[in-house]
Each structure stands twice: as structure tokens, then as C-alpha cells.
Write a protein that holds these residues in place. Structure first.
Motif, mmCIF file in Angstrom:
data_model
loop_
_atom_site.group_PDB
_atom_site.id
_atom_site.type_symbol
_atom_site.label_atom_id
_atom_site.label_comp_id
_atom_site.label_asym_id
_atom_site.label_seq_id
_atom_site.Cartn_x
_atom_site.Cartn_y
_atom_site.Cartn_z
ATOM 1 N N ALA A 142 44.738 45.202 46.241
ATOM 2 C CA ALA A 142 43.820 43.912 46.471
ATOM 3 C C ALA A 142 42.389 44.515 45.625
ATOM 4 N N LEU A 143 41.682 45.058 45.694
ATOM 5 C CA LEU A 143 40.649 45.434 44.898
ATOM 6 C C LEU A 143 40.851 45.435 43.401
ATOM 7 N N ALA A 144 42.178 46.642 42.661
ATOM 8 C CA ALA A 144 42.589 45.990 41.354
ATOM 9 C C ALA A 144 42.625 45.035 41.022
ATOM 10 N N ASP A 145 43.613 43.828 41.390
ATOM 11 C CA ASP A 145 43.333 42.821 41.790
ATOM 12 C C ASP A 145 42.432 41.781 41.467
ATOM 13 N N ALA A 146 41.190 41.831 42.226
ATOM 14 C CA ALA A 146 40.414 41.314 42.255
ATOM 15 C C ALA A 146 39.715 41.474 41.045
ATOM 16 N N ILE A 147 39.419 42.680 40.790
ATOM 17 C CA ILE A 147 38.312 43.345 39.607
ATOM 18 C C ILE A 147 39.208 42.147 38.589
ATOM 19 N N ARG A 148 40.509 42.400 38.304
ATOM 20 C CA ARG A 148 41.605 41.676 37.045
ATOM 21 C C ARG A 148 41.218 40.025 37.340
ATOM 22 N N GLU A 149 41.344 39.560 37.986
ATOM 23 C CA GLU A 149 41.387 38.234 38.378
ATOM 24 C C GLU A 149 39.787 37.791 37.878
#
Lengths: 199, 199
Positions: free
Chosen positions: B41-48
Motif C-alpha cells: 500500500a505504501l509502494a502504491d501510494a508513492i507510485r500514485e
């Protein structure tokens, strides 16, 4: 105040222990400021670590293969097991260069209040390893906290019964090197007195 | 001591300002401990955030569309512009509820030593906006640091020449509310004396 993707990033960052809302915001703005490349390198590193790092089948330390580096290393002494709460506890002990045995990672400490009972830790596996041929000593290196101490006593009890030939030891308590007597708490100082050594 | 993917994660985490090697290690072990779902979820939030958040075309604040939320809001007073160094400086000013104008984000402060010259900041755009019809005041809210002060003086100079009808103001210096006189540095206290007000 923030756009939804920024809020989401702040929320995810604030899940880190010791990172409050304020710091999470600062970290989020750092990620917004840096290049896409740098920010995505972090996202990729998180993804990679979760994909490639698992638990050692024997000792439950972190491992990228079925056995961790220490369990794979046949120069390590299999007669001595050091029991720690978390994989992160292996590193400070390795840094001392005082221990050449193998590890056993419990995955936490006993804490009935938090619902952590013996079956939630890798205790059955510890008993099995300790009862195996050749194990002479189990060094209990759980934290010097209430739950760590309780776990150490539990392990000593259970191994006395299930692996009676194994000696169970505990890390020494005492004054931290470089500390002033004046600032030592009385429990630490009391233990240091009881465990005094001849010079 | 660590497997390469863990080392890589620690390296990436230690790029955060104020996060040393030790803390980065602690954060990495947290990510190793939590569920895949939480870590990703953190990795995706960074990407987003890197995919969806860019700069406002007008004021260079953070924006998920071509204009930021403040530039889109027609209840904001376009006669007053508040100049800040970074997008993160907008939030504390918004929180005061004392400012209802629009912003202009410079993208840093002048610092010849670090190679930050006027053309590296959004100063040309500021001059253009300030010279436009209807702008009456530019509030310079750069940091109260050496570089922030130098930037404020530069802006005052250049606007005096290029937009002479605009009044250029600066945030007040003085004692932080709730602070002890005893602990104030002499520059702050000196400014507080000079800028004293009738009660």
C-alpha cells in the motif's frame, strides 16, 4: 488541505512506528520534491523486499532462500542457539563478534495482555531444536523488558523439562559501558552489584 | 549483514531528510514485519502520488489538475499574492486562516553558494503575475533564514522596479507565541523591540 493521493501517502507513511502525522507529511513532501526515478526506486525496493525476503525454515530469521545466511554457514557452531524476539535483534548480536552459534527467532515476546501466547511464537520449534542431538546451550537474548524477561523465564522452565541436558543462559544485566553510576536506575545497579566479578 | 534487497531498501529509506542509517534500518524491518498488503500500500501510494501530482500552471503549488485547488477557487482574493519557497509552506499559512489571497511558489530560495540563481526560481512568473491588472500586494513569506531573507530583499527590489504600484510586504518577525523572553535570541528580540506595537 491535500489532494487525495497526497493524503493517502501521508497515511501510509504514518504507519511506521515513531513516525507521527507531522513527520509523515515531511517525508511525503520530500517524495513529491524528488525525481520520479528516486521516488519509484523506493517503491520498487519495498516491492522487491516483500517479494524476495521470507523466513528461514530453521531459525525464522530473514532469508532470501529457504535457509538464512547463518543457517547456511557451516562455520557456525550448531551446539549453541541464541534466542531472540525479532529478526532485527540478530544484527546487534552479530556486530559484537562475540557469538558464533546459531539463532532462533521467536517472532515476538509472550504478552498475555496483548494476546501473545506461547503458541503464537516459534517456541515449539525451539524445543524441537534444543532437544536435538548436539545442542548444549540456549542463550536467551530476549529484550530486558517485562515481556522479554517473562519470555526468558518461560523458556528456561519449558527447556528444563523438555530438554534437561541443555543449559539455558541469559544475557548479563549491568551498567552500560560508558555510563555514569549516578544515572543508573536502581534495578540495573542492583543487578550489577549482585553479578559483580573479581578483577 | 543483510541480504541485498534489504540493503537496497535501507539505502532508499535513508535518502529521506533526517532519516539516518539506524532509523532507515528500523523502518525497513517494520516493512519486513508487516503484511505484504500493508507494505505494498505504501509502494502504491508513492507510485500514485508521482503519477498524479504535478505543479499548478499558475502558482506552482502542488496540483492534480492543471490548476491547484486554490487557483481554482474563485472565492480567493486575486489582489494579494503570498510568495513561499516550497509547496509545503502553503499548508501552515492556510492553517492560520489569516490569508485569503493566492499563492506563488518559488521552488526554493536564492543561494549563490548552492548555485541557486534567480533564473532557477519561478521569479519571472512572479513578476508577470504581480504586474498584471488588479494585484495590489505581494506578501513575501519566504523562510526567516539567510537565504529566505536574501530572496525577500531581491523580490522587493525587483518588484519596486517592475511592478511599482504593488506594495511588497514581509511576514512579521518577533517572539513566538508562548515563548520565554529569556530564551529568545538577540536578533529575534531586537526585531520584536523595533516592531513593538501599542496595546
Amino acid at each position: 488541505v491535500f489532494a487525495p493521493p497526497i493524503n493517502r501517502l501521508i497515511t501510509e507513511l504514518s504507519r511506521f512506528p515513531g513516525i507521527g502525522q507531522r513527520t509523515a507529511q515531511r517525508l511525503a513532501f520530500h517524495l513529491l520534491r524528488v525525481s520520479d526515478e528516486e521516488a519509484l526506486a523506493l517503491a520498487d525496493a519495498i516491492r522487491e523486499v516483500k517479494e524476495t525476503v521470507g523466513e528461514c525454515e530453521v531459525c525464522f530469521n530473514l532469508a532470501t532462500e529457504s535457509l538464512c545466511r547463518i543457517c547456511q554457514d557451516d562455520r557456525r557452531d550448531g551446539h549453541v542457539l541464541c534466542v531472540v524476539e525479532e529478526p532485527s535483534d540478530v544484527i546487534p548480536i552479530e556486530r559484537t563478534n562475540e557469538f558464533n552459534g546459531r539463532y532462533h527467532v521467536l517472532g515476538g515476546a509472550l504478552s498475555p495482555i496483548d494476546g501473545v501466547d506461547p503458541e503464537d511464537l516459534h517456541l515449539a520449534e525451539l524445543i524441537e531444536r534444543a532437544s536435538a542431538d548436539g545442542v548444549r546451550e540456549v542463550v536467551v537474548a530476549t529484550n530486558a523488558t517485562t515481556t522479554g524477561e517473562a519470555t526468558a523465564l518461560y523458556i528456561a522452565d519449558v527447556l528444563r523439562e523438555r530438554a534437561p541436558s541443555v543449559s539455558v543462559t541469559r544475557l548479563a544485566s549491568g551498567l552500560p559501558v560508558g555510563s555514569d553510576l549516578e544515572y543508573a536506575d536502581e534495578i540495573t545497579l542492583g543487578r550489577a552489584v549482585r553479578a559483580r566479578r573479581e578483577l
